[in-house]
Design a protein around this motif. Structure first.
Motif, PDB file in Angstrom:
ATOM      1  N   LYS A 288       0.842  -1.211   0.000  1.00  0.00           N
ATOM      2  CA  LYS A 288       0.000   0.000   0.000  1.00  0.00           C
ATOM      3  C   LYS A 288       0.866   1.245   0.000  1.00  0.00           C
ATOM      4  O   LYS A 288       1.926   1.278   0.619  1.00  0.00           O
ATOM      5  N   LEU A 289       0.389   2.269  -0.722  1.00  0.00           N
ATOM      6  CA  LEU A 289       1.042   3.577  -0.722  1.00  0.00           C
ATOM      7  C   LEU A 289      -0.020   4.645  -0.524  1.00  0.00           C
ATOM      8  O   LEU A 289      -1.039   4.676  -1.228  1.00  0.00           O
ATOM      9  N   GLU A 290       0.219   5.524   0.446  1.00  0.00           N
ATOM     10  CA  GLU A 290      -0.662   6.668   0.682  1.00  0.00           C
ATOM     11  C   GLU A 290       0.119   7.942   0.395  1.00  0.00           C
ATOM     12  O   GLU A 290       1.194   8.142   0.948  1.00  0.00           O
ATOM     13  N   VAL A 291      -0.425   8.797  -0.444  1.00  0.00           N
ATOM     14  CA  VAL A 291       0.219  10.074  -0.767  1.00  0.00           C
ATOM     15  C   VAL A 291      -0.737  11.201  -0.385  1.00  0.00           C
ATOM     16  O   VAL A 291      -1.880  11.264  -0.854  1.00  0.00           O
ATOM     17  N   ASN A 292      -0.258  12.081   0.493  1.00  0.00           N
ATOM     18  CA  ASN A 292      -1.050  13.231   0.921  1.00  0.00           C
ATOM     19  C   ASN A 292      -0.709  14.446   0.077  1.00  0.00           C
ATOM     20  O   ASN A 292       0.462  14.804  -0.062  1.00  0.00           O
ATOM     21  N   LEU A 293      -1.732  15.084  -0.485  1.00  0.00           N
ATOM     22  CA  LEU A 293      -1.526  16.264  -1.316  1.00  0.00           C
ATOM     23  C   LEU A 293      -1.666  17.522  -0.469  1.00  0.00           C
ATOM     24  O   LEU A 293      -2.508  17.576   0.440  1.00  0.00           O
ATOM     25  N   PRO A 294      -0.853  18.540  -0.738  1.00  0.00           N
ATOM     26  CA  PRO A 294      -0.872  19.759   0.083  1.00  0.00           C
ATOM     27  C   PRO A 294      -2.146  20.572  -0.129  1.00  0.00           C
ATOM     28  O   PRO A 294      -2.483  20.923  -1.263  1.00  0.00           O
ATOM     29  N   LEU A 295      -2.842  20.871   0.952  1.00  0.00           N
ATOM     30  CA  LEU A 295      -4.050  21.684   0.861  1.00  0.00           C
ATOM     31  C   LEU A 295      -3.760  23.173   1.013  1.00  0.00           C
ATOM     32  O   LEU A 295      -4.636  24.000   0.802  1.00  0.00           O
ATOM     33  N   ASP A 296      -2.503  23.508   1.395  1.00  0.00           N
ATOM     34  CA  ASP A 296      -2.154  24.925   1.428  1.00  0.00           C
ATOM     35  C   ASP A 296      -1.949  25.457   0.008  1.00  0.00           C
ATOM     36  O   ASP A 296      -1.978  26.664  -0.231  1.00  0.00           O
ATOM     37  N   HIS A 297      -1.731  24.540  -0.932  1.00  0.00           N
ATOM     38  CA  HIS A 297      -1.663  24.878  -2.352  1.00  0.00           C
ATOM     39  C   HIS A 297      -2.476  23.817  -3.100  1.00  0.00           C
ATOM     40  O   HIS A 297      -1.921  22.937  -3.759  1.00  0.00           O
ATOM     41  N   PRO A 298      -3.806  23.871  -2.978  1.00  0.00           N
ATOM     42  CA  PRO A 298      -4.657  22.814  -3.525  1.00  0.00           C
ATOM     43  C   PRO A 298      -4.602  22.710  -5.041  1.00  0.00           C
ATOM     44  O   PRO A 298      -4.360  23.691  -5.749  1.00  0.00           O
ATOM     45  N   LEU A 299      -4.822  21.492  -5.517  1.00  0.00           N
ATOM     46  CA  LEU A 299      -4.818  21.204  -6.950  1.00  0.00           C
ATOM     47  C   LEU A 299      -6.236  20.825  -7.374  1.00  0.00           C
ATOM     48  O   LEU A 299      -6.814  19.864  -6.851  1.00  0.00           O
TER      49      LEU A 299
ATOM     50  N   PRO B 147      -4.924   4.211 -14.236  1.00  0.00           N
ATOM     51  CA  PRO B 147      -5.230   2.846 -13.791  1.00  0.00           C
ATOM     52  C   PRO B 147      -4.009   1.942 -13.903  1.00  0.00           C
ATOM     53  O   PRO B 147      -3.254   2.005 -14.873  1.00  0.00           O
ATOM     54  N   MET B 148      -3.822   1.101 -12.875  1.00  0.00           N
ATOM     55  CA  MET B 148      -2.690   0.189 -12.858  1.00  0.00           C
ATOM     56  C   MET B 148      -3.181  -1.204 -12.501  1.00  0.00           C
ATOM     57  O   MET B 148      -3.779  -1.395 -11.433  1.00  0.00           O
ATOM     58  N   PRO B 149      -2.971  -2.180 -13.373  1.00  0.00           N
ATOM     59  CA  PRO B 149      -3.415  -3.541 -13.089  1.00  0.00           C
ATOM     60  C   PRO B 149      -2.860  -4.054 -11.763  1.00  0.00           C
ATOM     61  O   PRO B 149      -1.672  -3.921 -11.482  1.00  0.00           O
ATOM     62  N   GLY B 150      -3.728  -4.620 -10.949  1.00  0.00           N
ATOM     63  CA  GLY B 150      -3.290  -5.189  -9.678  1.00  0.00           C
ATOM     64  C   GLY B 150      -3.350  -4.227  -8.508  1.00  0.00           C
ATOM     65  O   GLY B 150      -3.124  -4.627  -7.366  1.00  0.00           O
ATOM     66  N   TRP B 151      -3.681  -2.962  -8.785  1.00  0.00           N
ATOM     67  CA  TRP B 151      -3.744  -1.963  -7.723  1.00  0.00           C
ATOM     68  C   TRP B 151      -5.064  -1.192  -7.803  1.00  0.00           C
ATOM     69  O   TRP B 151      -5.535  -0.876  -8.899  1.00  0.00           O
TER      70      TRP B 151
ATOM     71  N   THR C  38      -3.843   0.504  -3.115  1.00  0.00           N
ATOM     72  CA  THR C  38      -3.830  -0.737  -2.353  1.00  0.00           C
ATOM     73  C   THR C  38      -3.670  -1.915  -3.302  1.00  0.00           C
ATOM     74  O   THR C  38      -4.381  -2.019  -4.311  1.00  0.00           O
ATOM     75  N   ALA C  39      -2.742  -2.801  -2.992  1.00  0.00           N
ATOM     76  CA  ALA C  39      -2.482  -3.951  -3.851  1.00  0.00           C
ATOM     77  C   ALA C  39      -3.624  -4.952  -3.772  1.00  0.00           C
ATOM     78  O   ALA C  39      -4.130  -5.256  -2.683  1.00  0.00           O
ATOM     79  N   ASP C  40      -4.045  -5.456  -4.923  1.00  0.00           N
ATOM     80  CA  ASP C  40      -5.036  -6.519  -4.961  1.00  0.00           C
ATOM     81  C   ASP C  40      -4.376  -7.828  -4.534  1.00  0.00           C
ATOM     82  O   ASP C  40      -3.146  -7.924  -4.447  1.00  0.00           O
ATOM     83  N   ALA C  41      -5.196  -8.847  -4.297  1.00  0.00           N
ATOM     84  CA  ALA C  41      -4.660 -10.147  -3.885  1.00  0.00           C
ATOM     85  C   ALA C  41      -3.674 -10.661  -4.932  1.00  0.00           C
ATOM     86  O   ALA C  41      -3.964 -10.650  -6.137  1.00  0.00           O
ATOM     87  N   GLY C  42      -2.516 -11.082  -4.481  1.00  0.00           N
ATOM     88  CA  GLY C  42      -1.505 -11.609  -5.377  1.00  0.00           C
ATOM     89  C   GLY C  42      -0.583 -10.566  -5.981  1.00  0.00           C
ATOM     90  O   GLY C  42       0.344 -10.905  -6.717  1.00  0.00           O
ATOM     91  N   THR C  43      -0.832  -9.285  -5.675  1.00  0.00           N
ATOM     92  CA  THR C  43       0.008  -8.193  -6.196  1.00  0.00           C
ATOM     93  C   THR C  43       0.831  -7.601  -5.060  1.00  0.00           C
ATOM     94  O   THR C  43       0.341  -7.464  -3.935  1.00  0.00           O
TER      95      THR C  43
END
Length: 253
Positions: A61-72, A79-83, A113-118
């Motif tokens: 799993k990877l969590e990326v927090n984006l800055p809200l002081d400079h919102p996008l 899309p990525m197979p397996g995730w 989040t990785a799917d089962a087997g990834t």
């Protein structure tokens, strides 16, 4: 005296190559944004590059927090197979104007989040692509704090901010450097009025496709130049040893 045997030259080249890898290793050990820079005010596509640093566990799993002081206003995942990518939004304390429209919320976190087997196994890495824009014009960098989770329960927090004049922290947060856009830039990464057609400030497909192409080209060029530099350096080192050996041999005879 005969020239240095081929196997000796190969040994010298291998030693030099090993030194290059050892010295370059730490630079690739962190979670990073690639490419690491983009022009202010435009759209871009970046990869969050995630190496697996654990010898006995895999990243799931990877969590990326984006800055809200400079919102996008526009954030889209490739899309990525397996995730499975989950996007979370947060309400802004103060709405921002994007192409004349009020934007009251922005993406605050993306979780893959990785799917089962990834998984990202030991010795491997993965890249998670995102398109972003329009990039702010009132700051020279965006900081994306990230959390990397392993299947043994370990969580590595890439959240430390580098300080000027101080050593790089052990777990630095990924940073995207923002540069002033070049005058007359017409490469398609700058936002246009049509990017607000959906009322939410999302860039049009042409802008984001051009940004993605530009990012791929920049990253590929950097890799090619790096490989060429290493090869040239190894060849030079090998021939330097050969020349020195011949010179010493000639002096002794």
């Amino acid at each position: 005296m005969r020239s240095l045997p081929a196997r000796r030259i190969a040994a010298v080249a291998l030693t030099a190559a090993t030194s290059v890898v050892v010295l370059a290793g730490p630079a690739f050990a962190h979670v990073t944004v690639n490419p690491g820079s983009a022009p202010q005010g435009g759209y871009t596509a970046v990869d969050f590059r995630v190496p697996n640093e654990n010898d006995t566990a895999s990243t799931v799993k990877l969590e990326v927090n984006l800055p809200l002081d400079h919102p996008l206003a526009s954030v889209r995942t490739l899309p990525m197979p397996g995730w499975t990518a989950t996007v979370e939004k947060s309400k802004l304390d103060k709405p921002i104007k994007v192409h004349g429209n009020d934007v009251n919320e922005a993406v605050s976190k993306i979780t893959w989040t990785a799917d089962a087997g990834t998984k990202i196994a030991p010795g491997q890495f993965q890249e998670f692509r995102v398109s972003l824009g329009p990039l702010p014009t009132d700051t020279d960098k965006l900081i994306f704090k990230a959390l990397q989770s392993y299947d043994n329960g370990d969580v590595v927090r890439w959240i430390d901010e580098a300080k000027d004049g101080q050593p790089e922290p052990a777990k630095p947060a990924p940073v995207l450097t923002l540069a002033k856009a070049a005058a007359g830039d017409d490469h398609g990464v700058t936002a246009t009025p049509s990017a607000a057609a959906d009322g939410h400030g999302h860039g049009d497909a042409k802008n984001e496709a051009a940004a993605d192409s530009s990012a791929k080209s920049s990253d590929s060029t950097a890799r090619v130049l790096a490989v060429v530099g290493i090869v040239v350096g190894l060849i030079g080192a090998a021939f330097g040893v050969v020349g020195l050996r011949r010179k010493n041999g000639g002096s002794a005879s």
